[in-house]
Design a protein around this motif. Structure first.
Motif, PDB file in Angstrom:
ATOM      1  N   GLU A  15       0.845  -1.190   0.000  1.00  0.00           N
ATOM      2  CA  GLU A  15       0.000   0.000   0.000  1.00  0.00           C
ATOM      3  C   GLU A  15       0.885   1.246   0.000  1.00  0.00           C
ATOM      4  OE1 GLU A  15      -4.363   0.956   2.005  1.00  0.00           O
ATOM      5  OE2 GLU A  15      -2.834  -0.140   3.122  1.00  0.00           O
ATOM      6  N   TYR A  16       0.974   1.879  -1.162  1.00  0.00           N
ATOM      7  CA  TYR A  16       1.878   3.030  -1.341  1.00  0.00           C
ATOM      8  C   TYR A  16       1.376   3.842  -2.533  1.00  0.00           C
ATOM      9  CZ  TYR A  16       6.206   5.648  -2.033  1.00  0.00           C
ATOM     10  OH  TYR A  16       7.130   6.643  -2.171  1.00  0.00           O
ATOM     11  N   PRO A  17       1.439   5.155  -2.512  1.00  0.00           N
ATOM     12  CA  PRO A  17       1.996   6.070  -1.501  1.00  0.00           C
ATOM     13  C   PRO A  17       0.990   6.510  -0.439  1.00  0.00           C
ATOM     14  CG  PRO A  17       1.445   7.302  -3.456  1.00  0.00           C
ATOM     15  CD  PRO A  17       1.083   5.881  -3.746  1.00  0.00           C
ATOM     16  N   ARG A  18      -0.245   6.052  -0.538  1.00  0.00           N
ATOM     17  CA  ARG A  18      -1.248   6.410   0.462  1.00  0.00           C
ATOM     18  C   ARG A  18      -2.148   5.207   0.684  1.00  0.00           C
ATOM     19  NH1 ARG A  18      -6.045   6.955  -2.038  1.00  0.00           N
ATOM     20  NH2 ARG A  18      -6.070   7.435  -4.293  1.00  0.00           N
ATOM     21  N   ARG A  19      -2.981   5.275   1.674  1.00  0.00           N
ATOM     22  CA  ARG A  19      -3.904   4.194   1.961  1.00  0.00           C
ATOM     23  C   ARG A  19      -4.936   4.078   0.839  1.00  0.00           C
ATOM     24  NH1 ARG A  19      -4.758   1.320   6.336  1.00  0.00           N
ATOM     25  NH2 ARG A  19      -3.313   2.666   7.487  1.00  0.00           N
ATOM     26  N   ASP A  30       2.206  -6.482   5.735  1.00  0.00           N
ATOM     27  CA  ASP A  30       1.714  -5.455   4.812  1.00  0.00           C
ATOM     28  C   ASP A  30       1.941  -5.822   3.350  1.00  0.00           C
ATOM     29  OD1 ASP A  30       0.983  -4.015   7.005  1.00  0.00           O
ATOM     30  OD2 ASP A  30       2.641  -2.574   6.904  1.00  0.00           O
ATOM     31  N   VAL A  31       2.608  -6.940   3.073  1.00  0.00           N
ATOM     32  CA  VAL A  31       2.894  -7.358   1.707  1.00  0.00           C
ATOM     33  C   VAL A  31       1.912  -8.454   1.307  1.00  0.00           C
ATOM     34  CG1 VAL A  31       4.624  -8.296   0.137  1.00  0.00           C
ATOM     35  CG2 VAL A  31       5.324  -6.790   1.996  1.00  0.00           C
ATOM     36  N   ILE A  32       1.228  -8.244   0.202  1.00  0.00           N
ATOM     37  CA  ILE A  32       0.318  -9.243  -0.359  1.00  0.00           C
ATOM     38  C   ILE A  32       1.041  -9.921  -1.515  1.00  0.00           C
ATOM     39  CG2 ILE A  32      -1.906  -9.664  -1.450  1.00  0.00           C
ATOM     40  CD1 ILE A  32      -2.971  -7.182  -0.097  1.00  0.00           C
ATOM     41  N   GLU A  33       1.388 -11.187  -1.351  1.00  0.00           N
ATOM     42  CA  GLU A  33       2.110 -11.909  -2.393  1.00  0.00           C
ATOM     43  C   GLU A  33       1.177 -12.266  -3.549  1.00  0.00           C
ATOM     44  OE1 GLU A  33       4.313 -15.231  -1.076  1.00  0.00           O
ATOM     45  OE2 GLU A  33       5.421 -14.127   0.474  1.00  0.00           O
TER      46      GLU A  33
END
Length: 254
Positions: free
Chosen positions: A134-138, A188-191
């Protein structure tokens, strides 16, 4: 009065033919141009150092492209063979010793050597997984390559603050060789199941070339996984055949 807003069917067909031919020819032409430019660049560097008696351009009426590239490949292979020996390794160590005494050159040499060893070594841990962060914002998501899952000093320090982190590389579009290296929490990482090559194509094309997503195949696999536990439970709950007990009636009469 006739409507001139729509295009003629013949013109539309010709336009489609042109676009189809352009899609076929443009990648091929660019690839040939890059390969030809690379061969010419290597020839311009190597051929001036080849003696005239060994250079075919000295006695042939035409210039042979790629001769310098062949000479460069042979020399690089020969240097690698000599370096694998004790004498060659000693010479390389002496050369690196002198480079380490140069303030600016040693930093460039060490960085380039580490990059080439990481990229070309068969034992190197290259990008093997793709994920979303999730980048650069939600609410906005970016594709990242999972760079390293090993424990490093950075991950160890962050683990002291209660964060189980991994290193990810977020490439930029359309040049995936530049980007940001980030340490983010593993949660926070979705593979993703797509390959690194497909993810690189997606980044380079700015989302225009997306890998084929077999949604129907995934649904069938999920159904199969859902049916399998039910089938196993039904097998376990199935009545077992009664075993014959040895009774007096089953014994042979004397």
């Amino acid at each position: 009065m006739s409507d001139h807003t729509g295009s003629h069917p013949g013109i539309t067909r010709l336009r489609n033919y042109f676009l189809t031919g352009f899609v076929v020819c443009a990648p091929l032409a660019i690839t040939v141009y890059i390969a030809w430019s690379f061969v010419g660049w290597v020839d311009s560097w190597v051929k001036p150092y080849v003696p005239a008696r060994y250079n075919p351009d000295s006695y042939l009426p035409v210039v042979i492209p790629g001769f310098g590239l062949i000479v460069a490949l042979v020399l690089i292979t020969l240097i690698g063979f000599l370096t694998a020996n004790i004498i060659g390794r000693t010479i390389v160590n002496y050369g690196e010793y002198f480079l380490d005494r140069m303030p600016l050159v040693r930093s460039i040499y060490r960085g380039l050597k580490q990059i080439f060893e990481t990229v070309l070594s068969n034992k190197a841990d290259m990008f093997k997984k793709v994920g979303l962060v999730e980048y650069p914002r939600r609410g906005a998501w970016a594709i990242v390559f999972i760079a390293n899952e090993k424990e490093t000093e950075v991950s160890d320090k962050l683990a002291g603050h209660g964060e189980n982190t991994i290193a990810v590389f977020m490439p930029s579009t359309p040049n995936p060789t530049t980007g940001f290296l980030m340490y983010v929490p593993r949660s926070d990482v979705i593979e993703l199941s797509m390959s690194v090559e497909d993810a690189a194509k997606l980044v380079i094309s700015a989302g225009l070339v997306a890998p084929e997503y077999h949604k129907k195949t995934k649904a069938l696999a999920e159904d199969a996984r859902a049916i399998r536990p039910a089938a196993n439970s039904s097998v376990l709950e199935a009545p077992q055949p009664a075993r014959k007990s040895r009774t007096a009636s089953s014994r042979p009469k004397r």
